[in-house]
Design an enzyme around this catalytic site. Sequence first.
Site, short mmCIF file in Angstrom:
data_model
loop_
_atom_site.label_atom_id
_atom_site.label_comp_id
_atom_site.label_asym_id
_atom_site.label_seq_id
_atom_site.Cartn_x
_atom_site.Cartn_y
_atom_site.Cartn_z
N LYS A 152 0.71 -1.21 -0.24
CA LYS A 152 0.27 -0.04 -0.21
C LYS A 152 1.39 1.19 -0.04
O LYS A 152 1.24 1.82 1.28
CB LYS A 152 -0.70 -0.19 1.29
N1 PMP Z 1 -7.41 -1.95 -2.84
C1 PMP Z 1 -7.37 -0.76 -2.75
C2 PMP Z 1 -6.38 0.34 -3.98
C3 PMP Z 1 -7.11 -0.38 -2.03
O1 PMP Z 1 -6.96 0.99 -1.32
C4 PMP Z 1 -7.86 -0.35 -0.65
C5 PMP Z 1 -7.71 -0.03 0.91
N2 PMP Z 1 -7.09 0.30 1.77
C6 PMP Z 1 -8.89 -2.17 -0.85
C7 PMP Z 1 -7.95 -2.34 -1.57
C8 PMP Z 1 -9.32 -2.16 1.35
O2 PMP Z 1 -8.48 -2.92 1.37
P1 PMP Z 1 -8.61 -2.90 3.11
O3 PMP Z 1 -9.62 -3.78 3.15
O4 PMP Z 1 -7.73 -3.64 4.16
O5 PMP Z 1 -8.89 -1.48 3.34
#
Ligand code: PMP
Length: 303
Positions: A152
């Site tokens: 991320k």
């Molecule tokens: N994909 C992307 C590109 C994201 O930015 C997010 C948000 N963090 C998610 C999926 C979902 O991840 P999470 O459930 O851990 O927030």
Amino acid sequence: MPKYVWFNGSVVEWENAKVHVYVHALHYGTAVFEGIRGYYFDDVIKIFRLRDHLKRLINSAKILYMNIPYTIDELEKASIEITRENGYRENVYIRPIAFRGLGEFGVRGLKSSIEVAILAIPLGKYLKSEKVRCIISSWRRPPNDVLPVEAKASGIYLSSNLAGIEAALSGYDEAIFLDYDGYVCEGSGENIFIVKDRVLITPPVYSSILEGITRNTVITLARDLGYTVVERRISRGELYTCDEAFFTGTAAEITPIVEVDHRVIGNGDVGEVTDRISNLFREVVSGHVDKYVSWITEVKPKL
Ligand code: PMP
């Protein structure tokens, strides 16, 4: 604006959480971050899966050759501290970010400092609508051999930024990426699920997704409810013709998708499976399901 920010080891006033324009991350996107929700229930803020998010932060940093100068325990303590110090009595969003600072201007930045900040801000709904209308983006999510999309990382979000703006300018709520092989990947900031004949299907990690923590939560809860969940590639046609579809994400939570590329999904409303899982999800994040209380960190807001 919040009163305080946790910055490089201490709580500082919002106005003092500043960086120089020379920081490496501003020029090259060399930052990793997290988004974590805290739900205000029963007079406390219940942070959801804090350690899992911090583990992902540390792994994102590892992928970018960054050593975060704090342990997971220290980051956990700091996240709790900044949530408490701001005294919120509402739902919050916690945003830890680690980035390359000053020290080297070249593209590698290996000699730059690693700075860490943790923000906590009030956050209600993230997507503007309860049920969203989407388009397939003209931008593909980068494949794993172009960028490590498991991380991320800020630089990777240029693709989400472009796709999100494109969707908004076209009059839609959200964009859906295809992966580089042309299969359904995820939203600009959410993972995606479809439901076909009461079976849940979600793209696998090798479809270039970010492995979402909400995705993992939904897989776990759906199986608890007796549904079969399959991680496999999804074609564009399957998405158009599924019975139900929804996004998952920390900010987006569980958001039903009711239209894609001018095709109505299912009956155009929230499907039964989506509804059941959403209800259980809400119970779990409010800390009312014994089996999953270990996912919650309670913080008593400062008076
Ligand atoms: N994909 C992307 C590109 C994201 O930015 C997010 C948000 N963090 C998610 C999926 C979902 O991840 P999470 O459930 O851990 O927030």
